[in-house]
Design an enzyme around this catalytic site. Structure first.
Site, PDB file in Angstrom:
ATOM      1  N   HIS A 129       3.360   6.655  -6.927  1.00  0.00           N
ATOM      2  CA  HIS A 129       2.645   7.870  -7.334  1.00  0.00           C
ATOM      3  C   HIS A 129       3.566   9.091  -7.164  1.00  0.00           C
ATOM      4  CE1 HIS A 129      -1.687   9.801  -7.071  1.00  0.00           C
ATOM      5  NE2 HIS A 129      -1.117  10.005  -8.229  1.00  0.00           N
ATOM      6  N   HIS A 159       0.830  -1.211   0.000  1.00  0.00           N
ATOM      7  CA  HIS A 159       0.000   0.000   0.000  1.00  0.00           C
ATOM      8  C   HIS A 159       0.870   1.269   0.000  1.00  0.00           C
ATOM      9  CE1 HIS A 159      -3.736   2.250   1.245  1.00  0.00           C
ATOM     10  NE2 HIS A 159      -2.799   3.113   1.616  1.00  0.00           N
ATOM     11  N   GLU A 160       1.754   1.356   0.972  1.00  0.00           N
ATOM     12  CA  GLU A 160       2.596   2.562   1.065  1.00  0.00           C
ATOM     13  C   GLU A 160       3.539   2.657  -0.130  1.00  0.00           C
ATOM     14  OE1 GLU A 160       1.600   4.673   3.027  1.00  0.00           O
ATOM     15  OE2 GLU A 160       0.400   3.371   4.309  1.00  0.00           O
ATOM     16  N   HIS A 206       1.700   4.310  -2.894  1.00  0.00           N
ATOM     17  CA  HIS A 206       1.735   5.773  -2.759  1.00  0.00           C
ATOM     18  C   HIS A 206       3.087   6.303  -3.240  1.00  0.00           C
ATOM     19  CE1 HIS A 206      -2.024   6.579  -0.759  1.00  0.00           C
ATOM     20  NE2 HIS A 206      -1.756   5.851   0.307  1.00  0.00           N
TER      21      HIS A 206
HETATM   22 ZN   LIG Z   1      -3.123   5.145   1.849  1.00  0.00          ZN
END
Ligand SMILES: [Zn+2]
Length: 697
Positions: free
Chosen positions: A495, A488-489, A492
């Site tokens: 991105h 998940h991190e 990010h």
């Molecule tokens: Zn998040």
């Protein structure tokens, strides 16, 4: 005397001038990729650096305001975008360290800085001459032939002022400021009431027989709670660390009910921490503020900067999910009831029974626990797997760079390059808990990406987690949830790292809030893909690959009671919308109003005289007002987006390229629905989420 004072003063000035000239935060960094020289920065450097940076920022803003030339996009909007770079440079290590490597001195500085910073930011947001220039450019926007990114920058800049009342008459500005002040007092008080009421409750148990069913570590914690309070026995409380596992494991139904009722009647039974009136006041004050700004309801105001755009679309999503998931949720309830009946329950399951019987049924069906999976997820293996995923999808390479200074010896820094070997970003990773690091996991940047003319300033990104550290005898073994957190991190961070934008305020993760979790959540989908796991998830002792039936078990157990959980999230979403779509001040009965809003989502019996609104901190004192739906919105998006990978292959280069070009590189430079449709070819639907959850229509 006078003379001496003057000399002292002069010394002070020249000292501080020298101090500024040598303050490492204020001079160009001579480090690899101009990364932060953590070894050279001392805690005492921050405060003077902040002061100097704010001063510089004001000078830059004044130059725009006093520009004798007529306002243009370049001399006002772009110029304003470029101001404050020194302040960003000083703030970024400071606030990052405040979360991941804090100490008393940093906290003290933060307390000193925080009011200065809000005053500083307000003075810019309330600068009328500056706003006049911004508005003048904004009013010509149709004639300016701006690119989509420039249009977005102009819109954001303009709304940054108007959403804070810049367009109001002087008289209304006074009202606006008063209402904003009232609101911040109310939300603060609301949050403190929840905290204080939660902390107020405790229940001492002296007969251990009443605690049958509790796991040993929970019992130990309860005993230590009692000891800390100077008591003998086991002390229960309403904090999540006690409340959640207690309802899951305690055999004693009366005690489960007791705790449930204590928790569900918080801040609503009168007394000093009651929030019923605060609920009305907060909803009404938000309404007044947004009416003043020209919107019908708070949701109308809040949603203009969201992918969802308006309340119709939010309700549309909530309604669709409700219709789709409710029959399955009812079946789940019936299954748990049947299981409970078979195991001696002679009653209709109540909310305080749900988690208890669900947990037992889940255990019987899947008998899956963290310990069974952990041997397959040694941190070093997982790292290779996760980085390797970015290599397969986007051609990224991660090379550890020991020359980059880090803020703790445990932190690692990597040079990230693309398939052609071009430098893309610096990535810092920080995996284990320490004193001075807050709980949870997050991604942040030390430096954002932007274009300075033709020079592309590449970003510096950090991901911070709190995974169990290795011991003398065992390497760091992650739970499955931790593996997903990492993905998940890391999503990010992609991105943040792959971004290719012109303006810093639009680059990377600076996107609408209901869009920001797409790049992160989509990565979690790989966690249950055998093809992906086979690349790294091997038993750290035997080297054996994770068995296929274990992966299937993970998937099945993740979908256990999934429809019930979905309806629970929907109930919060509806409640949030109910409070923030009011168009007239609310003076009715809070509990009744709440019941009406949530009733269609209820599967478990509703318990009279309990209420969520007085303790719904997410929306009444957190940042989720008219935004709770975004949890579900993001899930729909990530499942819908991942379905393209599922169709074309989870490592399909073309699909990855399209996701990269249309989503990851674009930041907030265009409306997220436009970006999404370019990748997906259509608007998202809930179908892929239903499929992933095993829910049939
Ligand atoms: Zn998040």
């Amino acid at each position: 005397m006078k003379h001496l004072k003057l000399i002292l003063l002069m010394t002070a000035i020249s000292l501080s001038a020298t101090a500024l000239a040598t303050n490492p935060l204020l001079i160009p960094y001579k480090t690899p990729h101009q990364t932060i020289p953590f070894n050279e920065i001392k805690t005492e450097d921050y405060f003077p650096a902040f002061q100097e940076a704010m001063k510089q920022h004001n000078i830059e803003v004044d130059a725009i305001v006093n520009n004798p030339q007529a306002p243009t996009f370049e001399n006002t909007i772009v110029a304003l975008e470029k101001t404050g770079s020194l302040l960003i440079k000083v703030s970024s290590p400071f606030y990052n360290l405040l979360s991941s490597e804090t100490n008393d001195e940093l906290q003290t500085i933060a307390e000193k800085i925080s009011p200065l910073m809000s005053e500083h930011n307000n003075s810019i947001k309330l600068n009328e001459k500056l706003f006049a220039r911004v508005k003048s450019v904004y009013l010509q926007k149709d004639k300016l032939k701006l690119t989509p990114e420039q249009q977005m920058l102009l819109k954001d800049t303009y709304e940054g002022f108007t959403k804070n009342g810049a367009n109001l008459s002087d008289a209304d500005k006074v009202i606006y400021r008063q209402l904003s002040k009232d609101l911040s007092m109310l939300t603060l008080q609301y949050g403190q009431n929840v905290l204080k009421e939660t902390n107020k409750y405790s229940l001492l148990i002296t007969n251990k027989d009443l605690l049958k069913g509790l796991p040993k570590d929970l019992l130990d914690m309860l005993a230590s709670n009692a000891k800390k309070a100077g008591k003998e026995g086991w002390l229960l409380n309403l904090k999540a660390t006690c409340y959640v596992p207690f309802l899951k494991y305690a055999d004693n139904r009366d005690l489960r009910r007791e705790l449930y009722m204590a928790n569900s009647t918080k801040c609503m039974m009168g007394g000093e921490f009651d929030n019923i009136e605060n609920v009305r006041k907060i909803a009404n004050t938000r309404l007044k503020i947004t009416n003043l700004l020209g919107y019908k309801s708070y949701a109308d105001y809040e949603l203009i900067d969201r992918m969802a755009e308006n309340k119709t679309k939010v309700y549309d999503l909530l309604d669709k999910l409700l219709t789709a998931y409710k029959p399955t949720a009812e079946k789940e309830y019936a299954d748990v009831q049947e299981y409970a009946d078979k195991n001696g329950a002679y009653f209709k399951l109540q909310p305080w029974d749900w988690s208890y019987y669900s947990e037992k049924l889940k255990d019987e069906k899947y008998s899956l626990n963290d310990e069974m999976l952990k041997p397959y997820f040694e941190l070093e293996h997982v790292k290779k797997g996760v980085f390797g995923l970015a290599t397969r999808l986007y051609g990224l390479k991660f090379t550890k760079n020991n020359k980059i200074q880090v803020y703790n010896p445990e932190v690692e820094a990597f040079d990230v390059t693309d398939e052609k070997g071009n430098f893309l970003a610096v990535l810092y990773t920080d995996f284990h808990p320490r004193d001075g690091k807050r709980a949870g996991a997050w991604m942040n940047d030390f430096k954002a990406q932007w274009m300075d003319g033709k020079v592309d300033n590449r970003p510096q990104i950090t991901i911070v987690m709190n995974f169990t550290r290795p011991t003398d005898t065992k390497p760091a073994l992650l739970t499955f949830d931790e593996v997903k957190t990492f993905l998940h991190e890391f999503g990010h961070s992609l991105h943040g790292m792959l971004t290719k934008c012109t303006y810093q305020s639009l680059s990377g993760t600076n996107v609408y809030r209901d869009f920001v979790e797409l790049p992160s959540q989509i990565m979690e989908n790989w966690a249950t893909e055998k093809e992906f796991l086979d690349g790294f998830a091997v038993n750290y002792k035997t080297g054996e690959k994770i068995p296929a039936d274990l992966i299937q078990k993970i998937k099945d157990s993740e979908n256990f009671n999934i429809a019930y959980f979905c309806l629970r999230q929907l109930s919060f979403g509806y409640l949030d919308m109910a409070w923030h779509t009011i168009e007239k001040p609310f003076d009715g009965d809070v509990i009744n109003y709440e019941k009406q809003a949530m009733t269609s989502t209820m599967v478990l019996p509703m318990v009279p005289n309990t209420s969520m609104s007085p303790t719904f901190s997410h929306i009444f004192s957190g940042g989720y007002a008219a935004g709770y739906y975004s949890y579900k919105w993001a899930e729909v998006l990530d499942a819908d987006a991942f379905s393209v990978f599922e169709k074309n292959g989870i490592f399909d280069k073309k699909t990855a390229d399209s996701f990269r070009k249309n989503i990851l590189e674009k930041g907030g430079t265009e409306h997220p629905m436009i970006l999404y449709k370019r990748f997906r070819g259509q608007e998202p639907t809930i179908d892929a989420l239903l499929k992933r959850n095993g829910v049939k229509l």
